[in-house]
Design an enzyme around this catalytic site. Structure first.
Site, PDB file in Angstrom:
ATOM      1  N   ARG A  21     -23.005  62.688  43.534  1.00  0.00           N
ATOM      2  CA  ARG A  21     -23.860  63.879  43.478  1.00  0.00           C
ATOM      3  C   ARG A  21     -23.376  64.875  42.437  1.00  0.00           C
ATOM      4  O   ARG A  21     -24.158  65.671  41.916  1.00  0.00           O
ATOM      5  CB  ARG A  21     -23.927  64.538  44.863  1.00  0.00           C
ATOM      6  CG  ARG A  21     -24.622  63.668  45.891  1.00  0.00           C
ATOM      7  CD  ARG A  21     -24.912  64.415  47.166  1.00  0.00           C
ATOM      8  NE  ARG A  21     -25.487  63.524  48.159  1.00  0.00           N
ATOM      9  CZ  ARG A  21     -26.759  63.152  48.180  1.00  0.00           C
ATOM     10  NH1 ARG A  21     -27.598  63.585  47.242  1.00  0.00           N
ATOM     11  NH2 ARG A  21     -27.199  62.335  49.113  1.00  0.00           N
ATOM     12  N   VAL A  62     -18.990  57.609  51.965  1.00  0.00           N
ATOM     13  CA  VAL A  62     -19.234  59.005  52.306  1.00  0.00           C
ATOM     14  C   VAL A  62     -18.598  59.294  53.658  1.00  0.00           C
ATOM     15  O   VAL A  62     -18.231  58.380  54.394  1.00  0.00           O
ATOM     16  CB  VAL A  62     -20.746  59.330  52.356  1.00  0.00           C
ATOM     17  CG1 VAL A  62     -21.378  59.172  50.981  1.00  0.00           C
ATOM     18  CG2 VAL A  62     -21.458  58.447  53.368  1.00  0.00           C
ATOM     19  N   LYS A  63     -18.479  60.571  53.994  1.00  0.00           N
ATOM     20  CA  LYS A  63     -17.849  60.974  55.243  1.00  0.00           C
ATOM     21  C   LYS A  63     -18.614  60.409  56.431  1.00  0.00           C
ATOM     22  O   LYS A  63     -19.844  60.448  56.475  1.00  0.00           O
ATOM     23  CB  LYS A  63     -17.799  62.502  55.327  1.00  0.00           C
ATOM     24  CG  LYS A  63     -17.039  63.026  56.525  1.00  0.00           C
ATOM     25  CD  LYS A  63     -16.969  64.547  56.508  1.00  0.00           C
ATOM     26  CE  LYS A  63     -16.199  65.065  57.719  1.00  0.00           C
ATOM     27  NZ  LYS A  63     -16.139  66.561  57.722  1.00  0.00           N
ATOM     28  N   SER A 116      -8.768  49.104  54.609  1.00  0.00           N
ATOM     29  CA  SER A 116      -7.453  49.720  54.777  1.00  0.00           C
ATOM     30  C   SER A 116      -6.581  49.442  53.566  1.00  0.00           C
ATOM     31  O   SER A 116      -6.610  48.357  52.998  1.00  0.00           O
ATOM     32  CB  SER A 116      -6.766  49.184  56.029  1.00  0.00           C
ATOM     33  OG  SER A 116      -5.472  49.755  56.164  1.00  0.00           O
ATOM     34  N   LYS A 171     -11.443  48.004  62.555  1.00  0.00           N
ATOM     35  CA  LYS A 171     -10.782  49.015  61.719  1.00  0.00           C
ATOM     36  C   LYS A 171     -10.353  50.210  62.575  1.00  0.00           C
ATOM     37  O   LYS A 171      -9.292  50.801  62.354  1.00  0.00           O
ATOM     38  CB  LYS A 171     -11.715  49.479  60.602  1.00  0.00           C
ATOM     39  CG  LYS A 171     -11.150  50.600  59.713  1.00  0.00           C
ATOM     40  CD  LYS A 171      -9.800  50.241  59.119  1.00  0.00           C
ATOM     41  CE  LYS A 171      -9.383  51.153  57.966  1.00  0.00           C
ATOM     42  NZ  LYS A 171      -9.386  52.571  58.225  1.00  0.00           N
ATOM     43  N   HIS A 174      -7.263  49.171  64.319  1.00  0.00           N
ATOM     44  CA  HIS A 174      -6.216  49.184  63.282  1.00  0.00           C
ATOM     45  C   HIS A 174      -5.654  50.593  63.135  1.00  0.00           C
ATOM     46  O   HIS A 174      -4.439  50.800  63.113  1.00  0.00           O
ATOM     47  CB  HIS A 174      -6.812  48.694  61.958  1.00  0.00           C
ATOM     48  CG  HIS A 174      -5.985  48.990  60.733  1.00  0.00           C
ATOM     49  ND1 HIS A 174      -5.858  50.257  60.194  1.00  0.00           N
ATOM     50  CD2 HIS A 174      -5.248  48.179  59.932  1.00  0.00           C
ATOM     51  CE1 HIS A 174      -5.088  50.219  59.129  1.00  0.00           C
ATOM     52  NE2 HIS A 174      -4.694  48.974  58.954  1.00  0.00           N
ATOM     53  N   ASN A 175      -6.545  51.581  63.051  1.00  0.00           N
ATOM     54  CA  ASN A 175      -6.091  52.954  62.874  1.00  0.00           C
ATOM     55  C   ASN A 175      -5.369  53.475  64.116  1.00  0.00           C
ATOM     56  O   ASN A 175      -4.426  54.257  64.010  1.00  0.00           O
ATOM     57  CB  ASN A 175      -7.275  53.864  62.538  1.00  0.00           C
ATOM     58  CG  ASN A 175      -7.754  53.686  61.107  1.00  0.00           C
ATOM     59  OD1 ASN A 175      -7.448  52.681  60.467  1.00  0.00           O
ATOM     60  ND2 ASN A 175      -8.506  54.631  60.607  1.00  0.00           N
ATOM     61  N   GLU A 178      -2.019  52.158  63.901  1.00  0.00           N
ATOM     62  CA  GLU A 178      -1.374  52.952  62.846  1.00  0.00           C
ATOM     63  C   GLU A 178      -0.854  54.282  63.403  1.00  0.00           C
ATOM     64  O   GLU A 178       0.277  54.690  63.113  1.00  0.00           O
ATOM     65  CB  GLU A 178      -2.385  53.192  61.733  1.00  0.00           C
ATOM     66  CG  GLU A 178      -1.905  54.009  60.554  1.00  0.00           C
ATOM     67  CD  GLU A 178      -3.031  54.256  59.563  1.00  0.00           C
ATOM     68  OE1 GLU A 178      -3.274  55.425  59.231  1.00  0.00           O
ATOM     69  OE2 GLU A 178      -3.676  53.275  59.133  1.00  0.00           O
ATOM     70  N   LYS A 250      -8.472  62.296  61.585  1.00  0.00           N
ATOM     71  CA  LYS A 250      -9.891  62.260  61.227  1.00  0.00           C
ATOM     72  C   LYS A 250     -10.778  61.703  62.336  1.00  0.00           C
ATOM     73  O   LYS A 250     -11.975  61.557  62.138  1.00  0.00           O
ATOM     74  CB  LYS A 250     -10.076  61.447  59.942  1.00  0.00           C
ATOM     75  CG  LYS A 250      -9.475  62.119  58.717  1.00  0.00           C
ATOM     76  CD  LYS A 250      -9.796  61.353  57.445  1.00  0.00           C
ATOM     77  CE  LYS A 250      -9.259  62.091  56.220  1.00  0.00           C
ATOM     78  NZ  LYS A 250      -9.562  61.348  54.960  1.00  0.00           N
ATOM     79  N   HIS A 438     -12.460  56.020 100.508  1.00  0.00           N
ATOM     80  CA  HIS A 438     -12.756  55.127  99.377  1.00  0.00           C
ATOM     81  C   HIS A 438     -12.437  53.669  99.667  1.00  0.00           C
ATOM     82  O   HIS A 438     -12.728  52.807  98.849  1.00  0.00           O
ATOM     83  CB  HIS A 438     -11.981  55.587  98.137  1.00  0.00           C
ATOM     84  CG  HIS A 438     -12.442  56.907  97.604  1.00  0.00           C
ATOM     85  ND1 HIS A 438     -13.664  57.083  97.004  1.00  0.00           N
ATOM     86  CD2 HIS A 438     -11.845  58.127  97.610  1.00  0.00           C
ATOM     87  CE1 HIS A 438     -13.799  58.340  96.628  1.00  0.00           C
ATOM     88  NE2 HIS A 438     -12.704  59.007  96.985  1.00  0.00           N
TER      89      HIS A 438
END
Length: 458
Positions: A21, A62-63, A116, A171, A174-175, A178, A250, A438
């Site tokens: 952009r 993109v995000k 990754s 993925k 994976h993170n 990590e 993130k 219960h």
């Protein structure tokens, strides 16, 4: 990362059409890297699409979240049946499945691909985890095979993970792994520096040694050793000492913990790592509590440095093994529920190169995922004897010196829970039956039982 993937593709013979952009960024890219391959710069999405012939393969970087949907909406009127959209960001796998189902009705293929390796890996060879329509994967796989990192066994670190959101799910896990490993390394650093009074130069030497060992050798160990050597150009101090102790995230770690809870899978090491990042960000709260909370530590003799290093090494290795185990158990559960038929040995294989969690241990973990008895015994062998004793001693030492080791402690708790014949949750179930009727199960006969706990017995 998107720019380096474009360079990687061009270096491997692809004609790469570019759109950003911010036109200036595209121009800067061309000026720097035009000699690396065939790049076609464009100034609008319409021009971008028109420069490609159908079936087009369009990679989005993109995000995650609304931005992905927004770009898809802009592109849709310009696409034709058979075109392939590849989301190479860290999107949530549920969003990937929603997008794929919608686009499939329009004749557009959608591939959710985990990538990754960071910026350097994107250029030199990442680990790639594409999921989606097999026909779409057949079209793009030849290029992905060229772009991916080698796995160290004459293969490449890319495979068709499975249908729907499988690629982005793997993925995400994976993170999560990590997150766990990074926290365990950070706790080891804290123990060695706080309890062992080791200098950064000594830590650099130690982590360099560990980074090439059979038990701890990994990419994360390699970069940790480098971090301890880096000087701050402004203060001339070791850079690590002027970095604020606030870790960002993130969302993929949080998604991993949420998904595990939804599936009923325990991943305590990863959960502890997420919690540790959250607590690190509560700067004002920590500053206030630091002055308020009392400290009553027992007097303990200082452990010789060599002994401490050995203990930390054992605790770190065995905790890392537990972290991988939790991640693979989570993938196995989701694979069964979704009928994805994930090949977990393949997942371990494509993580052996390019990716952030690549390590020597994966060379053992890969065959263990196929039911290889020798490989399974090799993993279990690491948990025996001196290593395990030192793991336990290290947790005790951390507690007695006031050094928080949430991920190491969670790993040991995970291990000890799995090896116990009987757990104290029978009491919890009795409590639940007491106040909420219960019911509970018994060890001596089948069925659901309830007791009137307030009844008077003769």
């Amino acid at each position: 990362m998107g720019a380096n993937l474009a360079r990687n593709a061009a270096r491997n013979g692809a004609r790469v059409v570019l759109f950003n952009r911010t036109t200036e960024k595209t121009q800067e890219f061309i000026e720097k890297f035009k000699a690396e391959g065939e790049f076609v710069p464009t100034e609008s999405l319409r021009q971008f699409v028109s420069e490609m012939t159908s079936p087009r393969a369009i990679l989005l970087m993109v995000k995650a979240g609304d931005a992905v949907d927004a770009v898809i909406e802009e592109l849709l009127p310009m696409l034709t049946k058979g075109d392939i959209l590849i989301d190479a960001g860290n999107s949530h796998f549920n969003h990937t499945e929603r997008r794929e189902a919608r686009l499939k009705k329009m004749g557009i293929h959608f591939v959710g691909m985990g990538v990754s390796g960071g910026e350097e890996g994107a250029l030199l060879g990442p680990s790639m985890m594409p999921g989606g329509d097999p026909d779409a994967l057949k079209t793009i796989m030849p290029l992905l095979m060229k772009m991916a990192a080698p796995d160290g066994a004459k293969g490449k670190c890319v495979t068709h993970i499975g249908p729907g959101g499988a690629g982005h799910f793997v993925k995400m896990v994976h993170n999560g792994i990590e997150y766990g490993i990074m926290q365990l390394i950070a706790e080891s650093y804290d123990l060695l520096k706080t309890a062992g009074k080791m200098k950064n130069a000594d830590l650099a030497k130690l982590f360099t040694e560990w980074s090439t060992s059979d038990d701890l050798g990994s990419f994360l160990m390699e970069i940790t050793a480098q971090i301890f050597k880096k000087k701050d150009p402004d203060t001339k101090k070791d850079l690590i000492d002027v970095i604020a102790d606030v870790a960002g995230q993130k969302g993929t770690g949080k998604w991993t913990t949420e998904t595990a809870m939804d599936l009923g899978i325990a991943i305590p090491t990863i959960n502890a790592a997420v919690d540790a990042r959250i607590l690190s960000g509560e700067v004002e709260h920590r500053a206030r509590r630091m002055k308020e909370l009392p400290e009553s530590l027992p007097k303990t003799a200082k452990i010789p440095t060599a002994e401490l290093i050995s203990m930390v090494r054992s605790a770190l290795e065995l905790s890392i093994i537990c972290t991988y185990a939790q991640g693979f158990e989570l993938m196995a559960k989701m694979s069964g529920d979704k009928k994805w038929n994930l090949d977990l040995a393949e997942v371990a294989r494509i993580w052996r190169g390019g990716c952030i969690i690549r390590s020597h241990f994966l060379t053992i973990l890969q065959p263990a995922q196929t039911g290889n008895v020798a490989a399974e015994k090799a993993v279990l062998k690491r948990m025996e004897g001196k290593r395990q004793s030192e793991w336990r001693e290290m947790i005790g030492q951390a507690v007695s010196t006031g050094v928080p080791v949430p991920a190491m402690s969670a790993s040991l708790w995970f291990y000890d829970t799995l090896r116990r014949e009987r757990l104290p949750q029978n009491l919890i179930q009795a409590q639940r039956d007491y106040f909420g009727a219960h019911t509970y199960q018994r060890v001596d006969k089948k069925g659901a039982f309830h007791t009137d706990w307030n009844a008077i017995e003769n």
